[in-house]
Motif scaffolding. Structure first.
Motif, PDB file in Angstrom:
ATOM      1  N   ILE A  64      45.244  45.638  32.130  1.00  0.00           N
ATOM      2  CA  ILE A  64      44.712  44.313  31.721  1.00  0.00           C
ATOM      3  C   ILE A  64      44.466  43.403  32.880  1.00  0.00           C
ATOM      4  CG2 ILE A  64      45.590  42.018  30.597  1.00  0.00           C
ATOM      5  CD1 ILE A  64      47.378  43.824  28.685  1.00  0.00           C
ATOM      6  N   GLY A  65      45.060  43.702  33.984  1.00  0.00           N
ATOM      7  CA  GLY A  65      44.477  42.911  35.094  1.00  0.00           C
ATOM      8  C   GLY A  65      42.970  43.174  35.389  1.00  0.00           C
ATOM      9  N   LEU A  66      42.428  44.591  35.280  1.00  0.00           N
ATOM     10  CA  LEU A  66      41.075  44.896  35.404  1.00  0.00           C
ATOM     11  C   LEU A  66      40.204  44.297  34.217  1.00  0.00           C
ATOM     12  CD1 LEU A  66      41.814  48.727  36.610  1.00  0.00           C
ATOM     13  CD2 LEU A  66      41.006  46.838  37.893  1.00  0.00           C
ATOM     14  N   LEU A  67      40.834  44.371  33.187  1.00  0.00           N
ATOM     15  CA  LEU A  67      39.785  43.647  31.957  1.00  0.00           C
ATOM     16  C   LEU A  67      39.682  42.299  32.300  1.00  0.00           C
ATOM     17  CD1 LEU A  67      41.534  45.830  29.124  1.00  0.00           C
ATOM     18  CD2 LEU A  67      39.294  46.216  30.015  1.00  0.00           C
ATOM     19  N   GLY A  68      40.427  41.644  32.989  1.00  0.00           N
ATOM     20  CA  GLY A  68      40.398  40.390  33.424  1.00  0.00           C
ATOM     21  C   GLY A  68      39.061  39.762  34.049  1.00  0.00           C
ATOM     22  N   ILE A  69      38.463  41.114  34.635  1.00  0.00           N
ATOM     23  CA  ILE A  69      37.210  40.608  35.485  1.00  0.00           C
ATOM     24  C   ILE A  69      35.862  40.734  34.235  1.00  0.00           C
ATOM     25  CG2 ILE A  69      35.823  41.477  37.474  1.00  0.00           C
ATOM     26  CD1 ILE A  69      37.978  43.161  38.326  1.00  0.00           C
ATOM     27  N   VAL A  70      35.864  39.542  33.641  1.00  0.00           N
ATOM     28  CA  VAL A  70      34.938  39.290  32.686  1.00  0.00           C
ATOM     29  C   VAL A  70      33.874  38.304  32.990  1.00  0.00           C
ATOM     30  CG1 VAL A  70      36.363  39.981  30.560  1.00  0.00           C
ATOM     31  CG2 VAL A  70      36.379  37.496  31.729  1.00  0.00           C
ATOM     32  N   LEU A  71      34.113  37.761  34.234  1.00  0.00           N
ATOM     33  CA  LEU A  71      33.023  36.771  34.689  1.00  0.00           C
ATOM     34  C   LEU A  71      32.763  37.362  36.233  1.00  0.00           C
ATOM     35  CD1 LEU A  71      34.887  33.536  33.879  1.00  0.00           C
ATOM     36  CD2 LEU A  71      32.877  34.670  32.715  1.00  0.00           C
ATOM     37  N   GLY A  72      32.496  38.798  36.342  1.00  0.00           N
ATOM     38  CA  GLY A  72      32.050  39.433  37.570  1.00  0.00           C
ATOM     39  C   GLY A  72      31.200  38.652  38.216  1.00  0.00           C
ATOM     40  N   LEU A 115      43.836  49.776  43.268  1.00  0.00           N
ATOM     41  CA  LEU A 115      44.256  48.663  43.761  1.00  0.00           C
ATOM     42  C   LEU A 115      45.221  48.140  42.720  1.00  0.00           C
ATOM     43  CD1 LEU A 115      44.587  45.855  45.286  1.00  0.00           C
ATOM     44  CD2 LEU A 115      42.462  44.969  43.998  1.00  0.00           C
ATOM     45  N   ALA A 116      44.697  48.110  41.393  1.00  0.00           N
ATOM     46  CA  ALA A 116      45.615  47.509  40.128  1.00  0.00           C
ATOM     47  C   ALA A 116      46.902  48.521  40.057  1.00  0.00           C
ATOM     48  CB  ALA A 116      44.918  47.515  38.916  1.00  0.00           C
ATOM     49  N   VAL A 117      46.462  49.773  40.264  1.00  0.00           N
ATOM     50  CA  VAL A 117      47.707  50.763  39.918  1.00  0.00           C
ATOM     51  C   VAL A 117      48.738  50.431  41.053  1.00  0.00           C
ATOM     52  CG1 VAL A 117      48.551  53.212  40.094  1.00  0.00           C
ATOM     53  CG2 VAL A 117      46.472  52.404  38.765  1.00  0.00           C
ATOM     54  N   SER A 118      48.275  50.443  42.292  1.00  0.00           N
ATOM     55  CA  SER A 118      49.261  50.110  43.640  1.00  0.00           C
ATOM     56  C   SER A 118      50.073  48.879  43.524  1.00  0.00           C
ATOM     57  CB  SER A 118      48.510  49.911  44.858  1.00  0.00           C
ATOM     58  OG  SER A 118      47.655  48.829  44.826  1.00  0.00           O
ATOM     59  N   LEU A 119      49.540  47.848  42.542  1.00  0.00           N
ATOM     60  CA  LEU A 119      50.558  46.712  42.429  1.00  0.00           C
ATOM     61  C   LEU A 119      51.413  47.000  41.495  1.00  0.00           C
ATOM     62  CD1 LEU A 119      47.271  44.103  41.936  1.00  0.00           C
ATOM     63  CD2 LEU A 119      48.779  44.239  43.894  1.00  0.00           C
ATOM     64  N   THR A 120      51.691  48.046  41.033  1.00  0.00           N
ATOM     65  CA  THR A 120      52.793  48.225  39.919  1.00  0.00           C
ATOM     66  C   THR A 120      53.907  49.082  40.628  1.00  0.00           C
ATOM     67  OG1 THR A 120      51.831  50.343  39.214  1.00  0.00           O
ATOM     68  CG2 THR A 120      51.006  48.366  38.189  1.00  0.00           C
ATOM     69  N   GLU A 121      53.604  49.228  41.955  1.00  0.00           N
ATOM     70  CA  GLU A 121      54.842  50.301  42.537  1.00  0.00           C
ATOM     71  C   GLU A 121      56.136  49.602  42.582  1.00  0.00           C
ATOM     72  OE1 GLU A 121      52.918  51.110  46.361  1.00  0.00           O
ATOM     73  OE2 GLU A 121      51.544  52.472  45.546  1.00  0.00           O
ATOM     74  N   ASP A 122      56.352  48.198  42.750  1.00  0.00           N
ATOM     75  CA  ASP A 122      57.489  47.771  42.685  1.00  0.00           C
ATOM     76  C   ASP A 122      58.257  47.815  41.481  1.00  0.00           C
ATOM     77  OD1 ASP A 122      57.130  46.906  45.227  1.00  0.00           O
ATOM     78  OD2 ASP A 122      56.806  44.831  44.786  1.00  0.00           O
ATOM     79  N   ALA A 123      57.353  47.847  40.208  1.00  0.00           N
ATOM     80  CA  ALA A 123      58.098  47.928  38.821  1.00  0.00           C
ATOM     81  C   ALA A 123      58.626  49.451  38.978  1.00  0.00           C
ATOM     82  CB  ALA A 123      57.108  47.623  37.937  1.00  0.00           C
ATOM     83  N   VAL A 124      57.542  50.408  39.357  1.00  0.00           N
ATOM     84  CA  VAL A 124      58.168  51.664  39.152  1.00  0.00           C
ATOM     85  C   VAL A 124      59.520  51.895  40.209  1.00  0.00           C
ATOM     86  CG1 VAL A 124      57.563  54.077  39.810  1.00  0.00           C
ATOM     87  CG2 VAL A 124      55.754  52.504  38.893  1.00  0.00           C
ATOM     88  N   ALA A 125      59.426  51.187  41.227  1.00  0.00           N
ATOM     89  CA  ALA A 125      60.826  51.325  41.998  1.00  0.00           C
ATOM     90  C   ALA A 125      61.978  50.850  41.310  1.00  0.00           C
ATOM     91  CB  ALA A 125      60.505  50.636  43.415  1.00  0.00           C
ATOM     92  N   GLN A 126      61.673  49.991  40.339  1.00  0.00           N
ATOM     93  CA  GLN A 126      62.953  49.317  39.613  1.00  0.00           C
ATOM     94  C   GLN A 126      63.196  50.265  38.439  1.00  0.00           C
ATOM     95  OE1 GLN A 126      61.539  45.504  38.556  1.00  0.00           O
ATOM     96  NE2 GLN A 126      61.654  44.847  40.911  1.00  0.00           N
TER      97      GLN A 126
END
Length: 486
Positions: free
Chosen positions: A149-157, A439-450
């Protein structure tokens, strides 16, 4: 004087572009890839494509102010993002909006169609993803869904980072800057529709999406109309910013109408909005003054978004009373992050300029024109390839704008329509770039650590690729029809 050979010249002119796409697809970093391709283009220039002095005198002097504006805008955006990240302003705004959305489903839409494109429109370079993915994880979404969803939000590129790509495209494509923004806005409806529906489906699933579909469609329509109106009234720089603010406003209105209560932001959250207000208000005032009292060159300087982006960035530490030493350290960090982006941007602009002055763009456009009006249906594909490979609508504009414009002229069709379709397609395709997905996947690493399941990059890529396939399929007939009718 080398005798012209259309077939040979077309093949030779293709080599730099094919090589660049190949090197980037093989994950070579943009700077060495661009340097290799520029060197090869220089060799071909000396052998077969001599530089046209008249074109050189026209193109090169005009590119320097464009390049300077683009770089200042990018630096201001990076600096603003660093300051806001340092003080926690973006998190405060995001948490307030999430609470004001009233329901998790509406919060998904608000973040995907509001927060992500808003931050991307002001800062650009993937910062919309950086701002939105953590907020989506706080809603309880899986890392895979949050990254998608973070990536799909690039609708106004095309309007990312206040739209420097539009400046380059207008210059190299020889079209009016404001008109390019307006026509690009008109062609953006498919991207907004597909993006809005995809955000809803990925975020809440088929069953729950039905209850939110009306809100999503109304939000998309409001965004589209605002985007057109702002580009008409004030030009491209603030188009994405105000359109995404419109999305936030309409979704918060839906929240109130459907039983939600008003969440008054606290003092810190209000203060976090000040830098954005400085940027929007000063830029609007500057454009209004230029429209009411035409000042020629000084008016162009006054209405340049670069000035006001820097003002917003450098005013931020004053609003939060940051110590001088801390403010200086943020500038240092920003310069380090800005340096590689600067070099990459300059190289792509130089590459695009070289293709223009040595006649390669014209040769390729003549070959494209030999395909007839069917070429127009391929323009969204060209835009997609550029956005996927470069992760930047600015870089794609530098690569392809001149050629697309020449091809449109050779076909006797409207340049604005052709360039706008490429603009919209490449802006949307940025979300599919492997670097953006990583980039988007890397931003989820904290959640994975939890303890959450890690994001699946293949599923994330499938979501954004499918959305862009639909966008290309919708834009292709629109591009062809525009070329035939205009």
């Amino acid at each position: 004087m080398t005798e012209p050979n259309p077939v040979l010249d077309t093949l030779l002119a293709l080599i730099p572009l094919v090589l660049l796409v190949t090197l980037l697809a093989l994950r070579m970093k943009p700077v060495p890839a661009a340097l290799i391709v520029i060197a090869l283009t220089g060799v071909l220039t000396g052998i077969r494509f001599p530089i046209d002095p008249g074109l050189f005198d026209d193109v090169v002097p005009s590119l320097w102010p464009v390049a300077l504006s683009v770089l200042v805008i990018i630096f201001g955006g990076v600096l603003l993002a660093e300051y806001l990240g340092t003080v926690g302003a973006q998190d405060a705004i995001g948490d307030w909006l999430r609470a004001a959305a009233h329901t998790p489903d509406r919060a998904v839409l608000l973040i995907g169609l509001g927060v992500a494109p808003f931050v991307e429109s002001i800062v650009g370079w993937g910062l919309g993803v950086v701002a939105s993915v953590p907020l989506l994880l706080r809603l309880g979404l899986t890392p895979t869904k949050a990254a998608s969803i973070g990536l799909l939000g690039i609708v106004l590129g095309p309007w990312g980072s206040l739209g420097p790509g539009n400046i380059i495209m207008a210059e190299l494509g020889a079209v009016d800057y404001v008109q390019l923004g307006v026509v690009s806005a008109l062609f953006s409806l498919p991207v907004l529709l597909v993006g809005g529906i995809a955000i809803l489906l990925v975020g809440v699933g088929w069953r729950r999406a039905r209850s939110m579909l009306l809100e999503a469609l109304v939000t998309v329509l409001v965004m589209w109309l605002i985007l057109i109106a702002v580009n008409l009234a004030f030009g491209p720089p603030l188009g994405g910013v105000i359109a995404s603010l419109g999305a936030i406003a309409i979704l918060m209105l839906f929240a109130r109408l459907r039983g939600g209560r008003a969440f008054t932001p606290d003092r810190f959250t209000v203060r976090s909005l000040y830098p954005y207000l400085v940027l929007i208000v000063t830029l609007l005032l500057a454009i209004a003054v230029d429209r009411l009292f035409p000042l020629g060159v000084w008016g162009d300087i006054l209405a340049n978004p670069a000035i006001w982006m820097l003002l917003a960035a450098f005013s931020t530490p004053l609003f939060f009373r940051l110590p001088w030493a801390q403010s200086l350290s943020v500038v240092t960090v920003s310069l380090k992050r800005f340096a590689p982006v600067t070099l990459t941007t300059l190289l792509f602009i130089g590459f695009g300029g070289l293709l223009s002055v040595n006649g390669m763009s014209a040769r390729l456009s003549d070959a494209a024109a030999s395909l007839g009006l069917g070429f127009l249906a391929l323009i969204p594909v060209i835009g997609f390839v550029g956005g996927y490979i470069t992760a930047s609508s600015t870089a794609t504009a530098a690569m392809f704008a001149s050629g697309i414009s020449h091809a449109a002229v050779a076909l006797g069709t409207d340049q604005l329509a052709a360039l706008s379709v490429q603009n919209v397609a490449s802006g949307s395709a940025v979300m599919t770039s492997p670097s953006r997905v990583a980039l988007a996947v890397s931003l989820t690493e904290d959640a994975v650590a939890q303890g959450r399941a890690p994001a699946d990059p293949a599923v994330v890529m499938r979501h954004v690729l499918l959305a862009n396939l639909i966008v290309v399929l919708l834009l292709a007939p629109l591009s062809w029809a525009a070329g035939v009718l205009l």
